[in-house]
Write a protein that holds these residues in place. Structure first.
Motif, PDB file in Angstrom:
ATOM      1  N   ALA A   1      35.530  36.356  33.302  1.00  0.00           N
ATOM      2  CA  ALA A   1      35.587  36.850  34.681  1.00  0.00           C
ATOM      3  C   ALA A   1      37.018  36.809  35.211  1.00  0.00           C
ATOM      4  CB  ALA A   1      34.654  36.026  35.571  1.00  0.00           C
ATOM      5  N   GLU A   2      37.752  35.737  34.909  1.00  0.00           N
ATOM      6  CA  GLU A   2      39.136  35.618  35.381  1.00  0.00           C
ATOM      7  C   GLU A   2      40.029  36.688  34.754  1.00  0.00           C
ATOM      8  OE1 GLU A   2      40.647  31.701  34.868  1.00  0.00           O
ATOM      9  OE2 GLU A   2      39.061  30.745  36.061  1.00  0.00           O
ATOM     10  N   VAL A   3      39.855  36.911  33.447  1.00  0.00           N
ATOM     11  CA  VAL A   3      40.669  37.928  32.773  1.00  0.00           C
ATOM     12  C   VAL A   3      40.374  39.311  33.344  1.00  0.00           C
ATOM     13  CG1 VAL A   3      41.058  39.116  30.578  1.00  0.00           C
ATOM     14  CG2 VAL A   3      40.940  36.617  30.634  1.00  0.00           C
ATOM     15  N   MET A   4      39.096  39.635  33.564  1.00  0.00           N
ATOM     16  CA  MET A   4      38.748  40.939  34.107  1.00  0.00           C
ATOM     17  C   MET A   4      39.267  41.110  35.530  1.00  0.00           C
ATOM     18  SD  MET A   4      37.436  42.607  31.707  1.00  0.00           S
ATOM     19  CE  MET A   4      37.117  44.038  32.738  1.00  0.00           C
ATOM     20  N   ASP A   5      39.240  40.039  36.331  1.00  0.00           N
ATOM     21  CA  ASP A   5      39.781  40.112  37.691  1.00  0.00           C
ATOM     22  C   ASP A   5      41.275  40.428  37.653  1.00  0.00           C
ATOM     23  OD1 ASP A   5      37.343  39.630  38.841  1.00  0.00           O
ATOM     24  OD2 ASP A   5      37.694  37.488  39.198  1.00  0.00           O
ATOM     25  N   LYS A   6      41.998  39.742  36.775  1.00  0.00           N
ATOM     26  CA  LYS A   6      43.442  39.981  36.660  1.00  0.00           C
ATOM     27  C   LYS A   6      43.722  41.389  36.148  1.00  0.00           C
ATOM     28  CE  LYS A   6      45.222  35.259  36.022  1.00  0.00           C
ATOM     29  NZ  LYS A   6      44.063  34.527  36.504  1.00  0.00           N
ATOM     30  N   TYR A   7      42.924  41.835  35.176  1.00  0.00           N
ATOM     31  CA  TYR A   7      43.135  43.176  34.629  1.00  0.00           C
ATOM     32  C   TYR A   7      42.861  44.251  35.682  1.00  0.00           C
ATOM     33  CZ  TYR A   7      42.328  47.446  32.022  1.00  0.00           C
ATOM     34  OH  TYR A   7      42.366  48.749  31.588  1.00  0.00           O
ATOM     35  N   ASN A   8      41.732  44.150  36.377  1.00  0.00           N
ATOM     36  CA  ASN A   8      41.396  45.154  37.400  1.00  0.00           C
ATOM     37  C   ASN A   8      42.416  45.170  38.533  1.00  0.00           C
ATOM     38  OD1 ASN A   8      39.052  46.041  36.078  1.00  0.00           O
ATOM     39  ND2 ASN A   8      37.824  44.403  36.959  1.00  0.00           N
ATOM     40  N   ALA A   9      42.907  43.990  38.911  1.00  0.00           N
ATOM     41  CA  ALA A   9      43.941  43.938  39.949  1.00  0.00           C
ATOM     42  C   ALA A   9      45.217  44.611  39.457  1.00  0.00           C
ATOM     43  CB  ALA A   9      44.217  42.482  40.335  1.00  0.00           C
ATOM     44  N   GLY A  10      45.560  44.394  38.185  1.00  0.00           N
ATOM     45  CA  GLY A  10      46.750  45.028  37.624  1.00  0.00           C
ATOM     46  C   GLY A  10      46.619  46.536  37.569  1.00  0.00           C
ATOM     47  N   VAL A  11      45.438  47.031  37.218  1.00  0.00           N
ATOM     48  CA  VAL A  11      45.208  48.478  37.177  1.00  0.00           C
ATOM     49  C   VAL A  11      45.361  49.072  38.572  1.00  0.00           C
ATOM     50  CG1 VAL A  11      43.467  50.255  36.767  1.00  0.00           C
ATOM     51  CG2 VAL A  11      43.757  48.390  35.126  1.00  0.00           C
ATOM     52  N   ARG A  12      44.848  48.380  39.577  1.00  0.00           N
ATOM     53  CA  ARG A  12      44.983  48.880  40.959  1.00  0.00           C
ATOM     54  C   ARG A  12      46.452  48.910  41.377  1.00  0.00           C
ATOM     55  NH1 ARG A  12      40.273  45.663  41.650  1.00  0.00           N
ATOM     56  NH2 ARG A  12      41.545  43.928  42.413  1.00  0.00           N
ATOM     57  N   ARG A  13      47.224  47.901  40.978  1.00  0.00           N
ATOM     58  CA  ARG A  13      48.634  47.852  41.371  1.00  0.00           C
ATOM     59  C   ARG A  13      49.443  48.981  40.747  1.00  0.00           C
ATOM     60  NH1 ARG A  13      47.942  42.361  40.461  1.00  0.00           N
ATOM     61  NH2 ARG A  13      48.909  42.556  38.400  1.00  0.00           N
TER      62      ARG A  13
END
Length: 245
Positions: A13-25
């Motif tokens: 869950a933590e990795v996916m949160d970081k990845y999705n936030a990075g994609v949005r940025r």
């Protein structure tokens, strides 16, 4: 603590949160990267459709049957600069720890190993691809990892019981079997792998001023299902093609 099934779920869950936030940025920059890539490919009529989030080529019904003229200066400029940057081949030199003959010989061997891997991994071609990505999008990366599926085959050994002949002179009972190492198969020994990573596949720590200072970096890309199952046989039943196919 990421041990146990609960810990693994929390890590995922933590990795996916970081990845999705990075994609949005990176969304705003991605529009520029897509357009720059299309210009390099010779598609100078492409535009970004904001409402649909895609690239498209506007069509005018008055000119549907007329070819569009393109003089791709973008590609000429990019490849000219890339050729200039890569005109000198990289050279390697390993410095020995001391002036002792043994250390100097070890340094010479290490230098030959570097040249071997440069050629074996086709790093000339990968360096050129990296330079193109860098010039077109402003970003490019090398990912250096260990590939357990590569390399020469090595024997797989197992301990097998070998029946003992004779009996114990004290008890008269049969002697226990002896254990012997026996080759039961072969498997790849593993080797170094170098991948060219485009900015479309990469996100990193937004608070870091360099990759070295980044608390994390994530490379997300599509891989063949058989390759993933070979890499992670313990999760084979959880690996499926996208879309269930």
């Amino acid at each position: 603590d990421y041990s146990g099934e609960l810990g693994k779920s929390r890590l995922h869950a933590e990795v996916m949160d970081k990845y999705n936030a990075g994609v949005r940025r990176r969304t705003t920059k991605e529009r520029e990267w897509y357009l720059a890539r299309e210009f390099y490919r010779g598609n100078q009529y492409a535009v970004w459709i904001e409402g649909r989030g895609i690239l498209d080529v506007p069509r005018d019904s008055r000119f549907l049957n007329r070819p569009k003229q393109v003089y791709n200066m973008s590609r000429v400029i990019v490849e000219t600069i890339a050729a200039y940057l890569l005109k000198a081949a990289p050279t390697f030199s390993v410095t020995p720890n001391t002036g002792e003959q043994e250390d100097q010989a070890a340094a010479a061997v290490a230098t030959r190993v570097l040249y071997y891997y440069w050629n074996a991994l086709a790093l000339d071609e990968k360096l050129e691809r990296t330079a193109i990505w860098k010039l077109v999008t402003g970003n490019a990366f090398w990912k250096i990892s260990w590939n357990p599926l590569a390399g020469p085959k090595v024997p797989v050994m197992a301990q097998m019981p070998i029946p003992s002949l004779g009996a114990d002179p004290m008890t008269g009972l049969p002697l226990p079997p002896q254990m012997k190492s026996v080759q039961v198969g072969e498997e790849p020994g593993g080797d170094i792998r170098v991948d060219v990573i485009s900015p479309f596949e990469f996100v990193s720590d937004p608070g870091a001023d360099s990759i070295e200072n980044s608390l994390y970096a994530i490379h997300a890309t599509m891989r063949p299902v058989p390759e993933l199952k070979a890499l992670y046989p313990e999760h084979e039943d959880r690996i499926h093609a996208e879309g269930g196919q």
